[in-house]
Scaffold this active site. Sequence first.
Site, PDB file in Angstrom:
ATOM      1  N   HIS A  98      -2.437 -13.262 -16.950  1.00 27.98           N
ATOM      2  CA  HIS A  98      -1.775 -13.796 -18.480  1.00 27.98           C
ATOM      3  C   HIS A  98      -1.400 -15.215 -17.962  1.00 27.98           C
ATOM      4  CE1 HIS A  98       0.712 -13.724 -21.943  1.00 27.98           C
ATOM      5  NE2 HIS A  98       1.565 -14.410 -21.338  1.00 27.98           N
ATOM      6  N   MET A 101      -8.714  -9.578 -25.619  1.00 32.83           N
ATOM      7  CA  MET A 101      -7.934 -10.055 -26.563  1.00 32.83           C
ATOM      8  C   MET A 101      -7.363  -8.657 -27.435  1.00 32.83           C
ATOM      9  SD  MET A 101      -7.541 -13.015 -25.960  1.00 32.83           S
ATOM     10  CE  MET A 101      -6.472 -13.758 -27.248  1.00 32.83           C
ATOM     11  N   ARG A 102      -7.242  -7.501 -26.974  1.00 34.52           N
ATOM     12  CA  ARG A 102      -6.744  -6.431 -27.740  1.00 34.52           C
ATOM     13  C   ARG A 102      -5.692  -5.762 -26.578  1.00 34.52           C
ATOM     14  NH1 ARG A 102      -9.957  -4.742 -31.859  1.00 34.52           N
ATOM     15  NH2 ARG A 102     -11.686  -6.096 -31.835  1.00 34.52           N
ATOM     16  N   LEU A 103      -4.796  -4.985 -27.055  1.00 38.71           N
ATOM     17  CA  LEU A 103      -3.933  -4.103 -26.384  1.00 38.71           C
ATOM     18  C   LEU A 103      -4.510  -2.785 -26.055  1.00 38.71           C
ATOM     19  CD1 LEU A 103      -0.884  -4.135 -25.603  1.00 38.71           C
ATOM     20  CD2 LEU A 103      -0.310  -2.833 -27.508  1.00 38.71           C
ATOM     21  N   LYS A 119      -9.336   3.783 -32.929  1.00 35.41           N
ATOM     22  CA  LYS A 119      -9.390   2.838 -31.614  1.00 35.41           C
ATOM     23  C   LYS A 119      -9.579   3.798 -30.398  1.00 35.41           C
ATOM     24  CE  LYS A 119      -5.977   0.014 -28.865  1.00 35.41           C
ATOM     25  NZ  LYS A 119      -5.127  -0.691 -28.535  1.00 35.41           N
ATOM     26  N   GLY A 163     -14.879 -16.496 -20.661  1.00 38.61           N
ATOM     27  CA  GLY A 163     -15.235 -15.838 -19.414  1.00 38.61           C
ATOM     28  C   GLY A 163     -15.263 -16.629 -18.026  1.00 38.61           C
ATOM     29  N   SER A 164     -14.167 -17.721 -18.180  1.00 36.42           N
ATOM     30  CA  SER A 164     -14.014 -18.585 -16.822  1.00 36.42           C
ATOM     31  C   SER A 164     -13.602 -17.643 -15.786  1.00 36.42           C
ATOM     32  CB  SER A 164     -13.287 -19.770 -17.096  1.00 36.42           C
ATOM     33  OG  SER A 164     -11.993 -19.585 -17.372  1.00 36.42           O
ATOM     34  N   ASN A 165     -12.719 -16.577 -15.969  1.00 35.10           N
ATOM     35  CA  ASN A 165     -12.005 -15.857 -15.149  1.00 35.10           C
ATOM     36  C   ASN A 165     -13.128 -14.794 -14.600  1.00 35.10           C
ATOM     37  OD1 ASN A 165      -8.990 -16.331 -14.392  1.00 35.10           O
ATOM     38  ND2 ASN A 165      -9.073 -16.423 -16.556  1.00 35.10           N
TER      39      ASN A 165
END
Length: 202
Positions: free
Chosen positions: A111, A92-94, A67, A14-16
């Site tokens: 990214h 981390m998921r599409l 999903k 969570g740094s972003n």
Amino acid sequence: MSDHGIGVMASGRGSNLQAIMDACSDGTIPGHVALMISDNPDAYALHRASKENIPAFCINPTSFDTKDQYEQAVSDLFIEYGVELICLAGYMRLVGPVLLKNFVTKMLNIHPALLPSFPGLHAQEQAVSYGVKYSGCTVHVVDEGMDTGPIVLQAVVPVIQDDTPDSLSKRILEQEHKIYPQAIKLLLEGRLKIEGRKVEIL
Ligand code: GRF
């Protein structure tokens, strides 16, 4: 200045997320993080949000049959909390069509490579192994693909002789924390004109 509602999705450190919250607090971003959702109950990002009194929930995909059902629950919550823009920050998921549906051109991702080079996982490791002399980071609009959406901002970072994936990641991360808030600001101020693959900054 208007106070837009931002939603953040993060799976880990969570740094972003922190950079986004800080940029909201210091007025760089004309908005506030209205809700943070993680798919991972152990994500440190959940603590970061709670520390700043931001509503933060883990929605665990394994608690849903499909999903689509998981993404519907996430989407409903973002809408309930008045979120206008979703920022993926180490999610981390599409993203699938159900979540994207209400946030087309209102969802950004960061990214850690200069797309279209090195999409997907372990981008910094891919860059070191390939032997590129420069890498960096990219903020892009999210579409149905894996790191394929229109590019908003990029920052270039040199790869130096003895770089490891870790040392390169650190150098890239410093730039991530600068360009992600900048891109969010531009979008919320209505200064991004998206036409096909091209994003014009107005
Ligand atoms: C960052 O490198 C980001 O570019 C990538 O995942 C990492 C998340 O780091 N998508 P953090 O959780 O924001 O510290």
